[in-house]
Design a protein around this motif. Structure first.
Motif, short mmCIF file in Angstrom:
data_model
loop_
_atom_site.label_atom_id
_atom_site.label_comp_id
_atom_site.label_asym_id
_atom_site.label_seq_id
_atom_site.Cartn_x
_atom_site.Cartn_y
_atom_site.Cartn_z
N LEU A 26 0.82 -1.21 0.00
CA LEU A 26 0.00 0.00 0.00
C LEU A 26 0.85 1.25 0.00
CD1 LEU A 26 -2.86 -0.96 2.46
CD2 LEU A 26 -2.88 -0.99 0.00
N VAL A 27 1.94 1.26 0.79
CA VAL A 27 2.76 2.46 0.88
C VAL A 27 3.32 2.83 -0.48
CG1 VAL A 27 4.88 3.40 1.83
CG2 VAL A 27 3.33 2.15 3.30
N VAL A 78 -13.16 0.37 6.87
CA VAL A 78 -13.13 1.82 6.65
C VAL A 78 -12.25 2.15 5.45
CG1 VAL A 78 -12.35 4.01 7.64
CG2 VAL A 78 -13.68 2.41 9.04
N LEU A 79 -11.08 1.53 5.37
CA LEU A 79 -10.18 1.81 4.24
C LEU A 79 -10.85 1.48 2.91
CD1 LEU A 79 -7.33 2.49 3.09
CD2 LEU A 79 -6.82 0.05 3.31
N ASP A 80 -11.43 0.30 2.79
CA ASP A 80 -12.04 -0.10 1.52
C ASP A 80 -13.26 0.76 1.20
OD1 ASP A 80 -10.06 -1.93 1.26
OD2 ASP A 80 -11.34 -3.70 1.24
N PRO A 90 -5.13 2.30 -3.44
CA PRO A 90 -5.17 0.86 -3.15
C PRO A 90 -6.15 0.54 -2.04
CG PRO A 90 -3.24 1.84 -2.14
CD PRO A 90 -3.90 2.94 -2.93
N GLN A 91 -6.91 -0.53 -2.20
CA GLN A 91 -7.79 -1.03 -1.15
C GLN A 91 -7.13 -2.25 -0.51
OE1 GLN A 91 -11.96 -1.45 -2.18
NE2 GLN A 91 -11.80 0.12 -3.76
N TYR A 92 -7.66 -2.63 0.64
CA TYR A 92 -7.12 -3.80 1.32
C TYR A 92 -7.52 -5.10 0.62
CZ TYR A 92 -7.33 -7.68 4.63
OH TYR A 92 -7.24 -8.93 5.22
N LEU A 93 -8.82 -5.28 0.36
CA LEU A 93 -9.27 -6.60 -0.07
C LEU A 93 -10.47 -6.58 -1.01
CD1 LEU A 93 -8.81 -9.66 0.39
CD2 LEU A 93 -10.43 -9.52 2.29
N ILE A 277 -9.21 12.23 5.42
CA ILE A 277 -9.86 10.98 5.79
C ILE A 277 -9.22 9.79 5.08
CG2 ILE A 277 -12.03 9.69 5.61
CD1 ILE A 277 -13.50 12.27 6.23
N THR A 278 -8.90 9.95 3.80
CA THR A 278 -8.34 8.80 3.08
C THR A 278 -6.96 8.44 3.60
OG1 THR A 278 -7.53 10.31 1.35
CG2 THR A 278 -9.66 9.25 0.99
N ARG A 279 -6.15 9.44 3.90
CA ARG A 279 -4.81 9.17 4.43
C ARG A 279 -4.90 8.56 5.83
NH1 ARG A 279 0.72 8.56 3.34
NH2 ARG A 279 1.90 9.26 5.15
N SER A 280 -5.81 9.06 6.65
CA SER A 280 -6.00 8.50 7.99
C SER A 280 -6.45 7.06 7.92
CB SER A 280 -7.03 9.33 8.77
OG SER A 280 -6.61 10.67 8.91
N ALA A 281 -7.36 6.77 6.99
CA ALA A 281 -7.86 5.40 6.85
C ALA A 281 -6.73 4.46 6.47
CB ALA A 281 -8.97 5.35 5.80
N GLN A 282 -5.87 4.89 5.59
CA GLN A 282 -4.76 4.04 5.19
C GLN A 282 -3.79 3.82 6.35
OE1 GLN A 282 -1.39 5.38 2.78
NE2 GLN A 282 -1.96 3.81 1.30
N ALA A 283 -3.44 4.88 7.06
CA ALA A 283 -2.49 4.76 8.16
C ALA A 283 -2.98 3.78 9.22
CB ALA A 283 -2.22 6.13 8.77
N LEU A 284 -4.23 3.93 9.63
CA LEU A 284 -4.75 3.06 10.68
C LEU A 284 -4.94 1.63 10.19
CD1 LEU A 284 -7.22 5.50 12.45
CD2 LEU A 284 -5.07 4.60 13.33
N ALA A 285 -5.30 1.45 8.92
CA ALA A 285 -5.43 0.09 8.40
C ALA A 285 -4.07 -0.60 8.37
CB ALA A 285 -6.04 0.13 7.00
#
Length: 376
Positions: A26-27, A78-80, A90-93, A277-285
């Motif tokens: 993801l990074v 939340v990320l997806d 990028p999404q997780y799954l 919000i999108t950056r926060s979602a990625q960081a926490l995921a």
């Protein structure tokens, strides 16, 4: 405190490898951090803090469920949900698709709400109210409804995928061999070992629980083992005169579940960096998927190696066959001994993952302020 100092560097390397395995896909595709966060409430951090409160509420969920799983499911949903309307992210799954313009705030809030209601149904009323407040802050219309719809979809699919992941399995009974070095229930409560089933839980990112299994701890008869035990014996005793006041404070400060500290740190970093919000979602995921899989991998190693805890290693040192250790039958540690094997340690394993992910995202020179629920 554990007897793993002889393997600290190798264990850390395995933990870092796990963190990078989680973070790298993801990074590598992450756009640069937004210069300014959305002026509205950052619902990602808000709901993560709500979950922090829930996992610290006695009786909120069965004691056989690891809280790292809760964080991973919610943050992944939340990320997806948030990334569904941004096809270049990028999404997780799940690979969901939402119409352009769908509200990220509505998507993230709905996904988090639906996951937490499923996991903590007794708290539905307060969670419903929190969601209502979040949605009320988004202008009414199709963008809000589309965001909420994709958030509900993300939560439903993630929960369905994790419904049979092995977390609900009855933990198998543990029987010690009674041999020197083999873990056994520890005083004073002699509680049954916990999370004996967790190595069989399906990982979120790893291929298998043993993918990054660390090498074995030092043999009981080795100098490395004696060095580790003697250090713990001197510094870890409840009445130790060798330990400094600062070391005592550190030991007490970090005594709570370590994933809670790191989620709080991640929340504070994303707010301090004014992440959207999108950056926060990625960081926490990234943090929470790493912590969840590190926990699964850690329990795989703990019950594979079954290393006894220092309280038994020190009290029964006359049975370990090592001439460099000395038994102290009345030795008692500063902190209550956890009800699981000694190696590898939870704090070092999970902290290596979280620190590696957050350093990759924010750099290694961020200042953070940490509060302890044990020693504020």
């Amino acid at each position: 405190m554990t007897t793993r100092s002889g393997n600290t560097r190798r264990q850390h390397a395995a933990s870092v490898a796990l963190a990078l395995a989680v973070a790298a896909p993801l990074v590598a595709l992450t756009p640069s951090r937004a210069a300014h966060a959305d002026d509205r409430t950052n619902v990602v951090v808000e709901w993560n803090r709500t979950l922090l409160g829930l996992v610290q509420t006695t009786g909120a969920q069965p004691a056989t469920i690891q809280a790292t799983r809760d964080f991973a499911i919610m943050s992944a949903a939340v990320l997806d949900a948030v990334d569904a309307s941004h096809p270049n992210r990028p999404q997780y799954l799940l690979h969901l698709e939402a119409k352009p313009g769908s509200s990220d705030q509505a998507a993230g809030a709905q996904a988090a709400h639906d996951v937490l209601v499923a996991i903590f149904p007794a708290f539905r009323d307060q969670l419903d109210q929190q969601l209502a407040n979040d949605l009320a802050a988004v202008p009414a219309g199709r963008h809000r409804s589309q965001g909420a719809a994709v958030g509900a979809q993300a939560a439903s699919q993630l929960l369905q995928l994790r419904a049979s992941d092995g977390s609900a399995t009855t933990p198998p009974a543990y029987t010690s061999t009674g041999e020197p070095g083999d873990f056994r229930p520890t005083p004073p409560a002699f509680a049954p070992p916990v999370f004996t089933h967790w190595s069989a839980v399906q990982p979120f990112v790893l291929r298998d629980a043993d993918q990054f299994r660390p090498p074995p701890p030092p043999a009981l008869g080795s100098a490395a083992y004696a060095d580790a035990i003697n250090e713990v014996q001197a510094l870890g005793q409840d009445t130790s005169s060798s330990r400094s006041t600062e070391q005592t404070a550190i030991g007490k400060f970090w005594a709570a579940p370590v994933q809670n500290y790191w989620n709080s740190i991640a929340d504070d970093l994303t707010v301090a960096n004014r992440d959207d919000i999108t950056r926060s979602a990625q960081a926490l995921a990234l943090v929470d998927l790493g912590l969840a899989d590190a926990t699964i991998a850690m329990y795989d190693a703990k019950y594979f190696y079954r290393l006894w805890r220092p309280i038994d290693a020190i009290r029964l040192a006359d049975t370990d066959g090592n001439p460099q250790t000395t038994a102290s039958p009345d030795w008692t540690p500063l902190a209550t001994t956890p009800a699981d094997p000694s190696y590898p340690g939870a704090h070092s394993t999970l902290s290596a993952v979280a620190a590696t992910v957050l350093s990759a995202l924010y750099g290694s020179h961020e200042s953070v302020q940490v509060t302890s629920p044990i020693l504020p």
